[in-house]
Design a protein around this motif. Structure first.
Motif, PDB file in Angstrom:
ATOM      1  N   ARG A 179       0.833  -1.213   0.000  1.00 57.04           N
ATOM      2  CA  ARG A 179       0.000   0.000   0.000  1.00 57.04           C
ATOM      3  C   ARG A 179       0.865   1.259   0.000  1.00 57.04           C
ATOM      4  O   ARG A 179       0.528   2.259  -0.631  1.00 57.04           O
ATOM      5  CB  ARG A 179      -0.938   0.012   1.207  1.00 57.04           C
ATOM      6  CG  ARG A 179      -2.088  -0.985   1.104  1.00 57.04           C
ATOM      7  CD  ARG A 179      -3.237  -0.604   2.029  1.00 57.04           C
ATOM      8  NE  ARG A 179      -2.846  -0.587   3.438  1.00 57.04           N
ATOM      9  CZ  ARG A 179      -2.930  -1.660   4.233  1.00 57.04           C
ATOM     10  NH1 ARG A 179      -3.366  -2.814   3.766  1.00 57.04           N
ATOM     11  NH2 ARG A 179      -2.576  -1.557   5.505  1.00 57.04           N
ATOM     12  N   ALA A 180       1.988   1.195   0.712  1.00 62.00           N
ATOM     13  CA  ALA A 180       2.846   2.383   0.824  1.00 62.00           C
ATOM     14  C   ALA A 180       3.575   2.702  -0.475  1.00 62.00           C
ATOM     15  O   ALA A 180       3.832   3.875  -0.774  1.00 62.00           O
ATOM     16  CB  ALA A 180       3.852   2.189   1.953  1.00 62.00           C
ATOM     17  N   ILE A 181       3.935   1.667  -1.247  1.00 62.19           N
ATOM     18  CA  ILE A 181       4.751   1.920  -2.444  1.00 62.19           C
ATOM     19  C   ILE A 181       3.944   1.839  -3.739  1.00 62.19           C
ATOM     20  O   ILE A 181       4.491   2.064  -4.820  1.00 62.19           O
ATOM     21  CB  ILE A 181       5.947   0.957  -2.513  1.00 62.19           C
ATOM     22  CG1 ILE A 181       5.505  -0.491  -2.745  1.00 62.19           C
ATOM     23  CG2 ILE A 181       6.796   1.070  -1.258  1.00 62.19           C
ATOM     24  CD1 ILE A 181       6.672  -1.469  -2.894  1.00 62.19           C
ATOM     25  N   ALA A 182       2.666   1.535  -3.634  1.00 62.75           N
ATOM     26  CA  ALA A 182       1.834   1.459  -4.839  1.00 62.75           C
ATOM     27  C   ALA A 182       1.841   2.804  -5.569  1.00 62.75           C
ATOM     28  O   ALA A 182       1.718   3.862  -4.958  1.00 62.75           O
ATOM     29  CB  ALA A 182       0.406   1.067  -4.474  1.00 62.75           C
ATOM     30  N   ALA A 183       1.995   2.756  -6.874  1.00 64.22           N
ATOM     31  CA  ALA A 183       1.965   3.957  -7.720  1.00 64.22           C
ATOM     32  C   ALA A 183       3.030   4.970  -7.327  1.00 64.22           C
ATOM     33  O   ALA A 183       2.881   6.164  -7.561  1.00 64.22           O
ATOM     34  CB  ALA A 183       0.581   4.609  -7.680  1.00 64.22           C
ATOM     35  N   GLU A 184       4.134   4.499  -6.714  1.00 62.74           N
ATOM     36  CA  GLU A 184       5.247   5.381  -6.365  1.00 62.74           C
ATOM     37  C   GLU A 184       6.433   5.021  -7.262  1.00 62.74           C
ATOM     38  O   GLU A 184       7.194   4.104  -6.954  1.00 62.74           O
ATOM     39  CB  GLU A 184       5.627   5.223  -4.886  1.00 62.74           C
ATOM     40  CG  GLU A 184       4.646   5.854  -3.921  1.00 62.74           C
ATOM     41  CD  GLU A 184       4.779   7.369  -3.863  1.00 62.74           C
ATOM     42  OE1 GLU A 184       5.744   7.913  -4.439  1.00 62.74           O
ATOM     43  OE2 GLU A 184       3.901   7.995  -3.240  1.00 62.74           O
ATOM     44  N   PRO A 185       6.611   5.717  -8.374  1.00 64.33           N
ATOM     45  CA  PRO A 185       7.682   5.349  -9.310  1.00 64.33           C
ATOM     46  C   PRO A 185       9.080   5.468  -8.714  1.00 64.33           C
ATOM     47  O   PRO A 185      10.015   4.815  -9.193  1.00 64.33           O
ATOM     48  CB  PRO A 185       7.492   6.327 -10.476  1.00 64.33           C
ATOM     49  CG  PRO A 185       6.697   7.463  -9.912  1.00 64.33           C
ATOM     50  CD  PRO A 185       5.831   6.878  -8.845  1.00 64.33           C
ATOM     51  N   GLN A 186       9.242   6.305  -7.678  1.00 67.12           N
ATOM     52  CA  GLN A 186      10.569   6.478  -7.089  1.00 67.12           C
ATOM     53  C   GLN A 186      10.877   5.432  -6.018  1.00 67.12           C
ATOM     54  O   GLN A 186      11.969   5.425  -5.454  1.00 67.12           O
ATOM     55  CB  GLN A 186      10.705   7.879  -6.499  1.00 67.12           C
ATOM     56  CG  GLN A 186      10.625   8.978  -7.561  1.00 67.12           C
ATOM     57  CD  GLN A 186      10.941  10.340  -7.005  1.00 67.12           C
ATOM     58  OE1 GLN A 186      12.098  10.750  -6.941  1.00 67.12           O
ATOM     59  NE2 GLN A 186       9.908  11.059  -6.585  1.00 67.12           N
ATOM     60  N   ALA A 187       9.907   4.550  -5.737  1.00 67.60           N
ATOM     61  CA  ALA A 187      10.122   3.517  -4.726  1.00 67.60           C
ATOM     62  C   ALA A 187      10.738   2.276  -5.356  1.00 67.60           C
ATOM     63  O   ALA A 187      10.250   1.160  -5.201  1.00 67.60           O
ATOM     64  CB  ALA A 187       8.806   3.180  -4.037  1.00 67.60           C
ATOM     65  N   LYS A 188      11.843   2.487  -6.077  1.00 74.43           N
ATOM     66  CA  LYS A 188      12.566   1.384  -6.715  1.00 74.43           C
ATOM     67  C   LYS A 188      14.048   1.560  -6.415  1.00 74.43           C
ATOM     68  O   LYS A 188      14.568   2.676  -6.419  1.00 74.43           O
ATOM     69  CB  LYS A 188      12.329   1.375  -8.222  1.00 74.43           C
ATOM     70  CG  LYS A 188      10.868   1.156  -8.621  1.00 74.43           C
ATOM     71  CD  LYS A 188      10.716   1.052 -10.123  1.00 74.43           C
ATOM     72  CE  LYS A 188       9.242   0.996 -10.523  1.00 74.43           C
ATOM     73  NZ  LYS A 188       8.532  -0.118  -9.886  1.00 74.43           N
ATOM     74  N   ALA A 189      14.722   0.453  -6.133  1.00 78.59           N
ATOM     75  CA  ALA A 189      16.124   0.538  -5.736  1.00 78.59           C
ATOM     76  C   ALA A 189      16.930  -0.586  -6.366  1.00 78.59           C
ATOM     77  O   ALA A 189      16.395  -1.661  -6.669  1.00 78.59           O
ATOM     78  CB  ALA A 189      16.236   0.476  -4.215  1.00 78.59           C
TER      79      ALA A 189
END
Length: 310
Positions: free
Chosen positions: A194-204
């Motif tokens: 839920r926190a990272i859904a639709a967050e394009p910058q939440a990738k590492a």
């Protein structure tokens, strides 16, 4: 800064109360002394909404010792921070007031955003600009997830999930029942998704893990007795190795975990929940390996305190 500034940071966390005394020059923190005491201040907060009296007394006893030590060591600036358990507790403000009254400490009650930024600052201060890096801190009451490149934070979130909170919610059997572990894992993965859904910058592309769970796993993996921060810092752990340790830890009753080489007895009750959270974070961000870091919110707070105007 023209000269090193001696800084003391007192970190009042949900699981432990920590002290760092360090000399700060530029973006470097040279540790003079460091101490960790497992005070378990967050016990019961998830259920009752209150920091219990015994927990307040335990923390204040430790803070009194820390204050005497940093004064003896000549700290020029002192910063006290409090995080998840104090944020969540109905009597959190009263606890902050008691610290001010008894010790003259104006403790900062950090927001999740401030906690994330200071953690990222501490973990990456000694590093050149890198590809997107996940820094995460599994605390007793919350888990901070931060993704950034170089000094820039692109994404952060604070999950209401931690080693004490989830142990109290899910792990009631000793050793934990497999269904309890599955329920805990499902809850954590849902929170992260839920926190990272639709967050394009939440990738590492890489991950740095700080705080007691990853440092304990690094010490267990090496059988460190006594604990050696020099061998823990920078240690790499792959997913397969972590899962193997989780299987072992979750199969042992608490009495046997208490005697496990490399594991501080104070962390034995919560290490299983912490490792479940760790595995779910790695899966959600699709990272196969973590680098364990001893540099965390303590170092970020020391840098912040040194840079603050007098």
């Amino acid at each position: 800064m023209d000269a090193a500034v001696r800084v003391a940071v007192v970190d009042i966390g949900t699981n432990s109360t920590r002290l760092l005394i360090g000399d700060v020059e530029g973006t470097g923190v040279t540790e003079v002394e460091r101490a960790t005491t497992v005070t378990n201040m967050g016990r019961g907060v998830d259920h009752s909404g209150l920091i219990c009296t015994d927990a307040v007394d335990d923390v204040c006893t430790v803070v009194a010792d820390y204050k005497a030590r940093y004064e003896e060591m000549g700290a020029e600036r002192v910063m006290a921070i409090a995080t998840s358990a104090v944020r969540d507790a109905v009597n959190g403000d009263a606890f902050i007031a008691e610290l001010r009254e008894r010790f003259g400490l104006d403790a900062r009650l950090l927001t999740g955003e401030e906690e994330a930024n200071l953690t990222y600052l501490g973990a990456t201060a000694h590093r050149p600009a890198e590809d997107p890096t996940l820094v995460f801190d599994i605390g007793g009451g919350s888990t901070e997830l931060i993704v950034g490149s170089g000094t820039r934070v692109g994404f952060h979130t604070s999950l209401q999930a931690g080693t004490i909170r989830q142990s109290e919610r899910h792990l009631t059997s000793d050793p934990p029942d497999p269904h309890e572990l599955e329920d805990l894992a499902d809850e954590i993965r849902n929170l992260i998704d839920r926190a990272i859904a639709a967050e394009p910058q939440a990738k590492a592309r890489r991950a740095i893990a700080v705080a007691g769970t990853p440092t304990s796993l690094a010490a267990i993996d090496q059988g460190l007795e006594p604990y050696d921060p020099g061998r823990v810092h920078g240690y790499h752990l792959g997913m397969q190795r972590i899962q193997r340790m989780l299987s072992r830890l979750s199969s042992l009753p608490l009495a046997e975990r208490l005697c496990l080489p490399g594991l501080h007895p104070g962390r034995a009750p919560t290490i299983v929940a912490g490792t479940v959270i760790l595995v779910q974070v790695m899966r959600a961000f699709d990272v196969k390996e973590i680098e364990v870091s001893e540099l965390d919110i303590l170092h970020g707070s020391a840098l912040s305190a040194a840079m603050a105007p007098v």
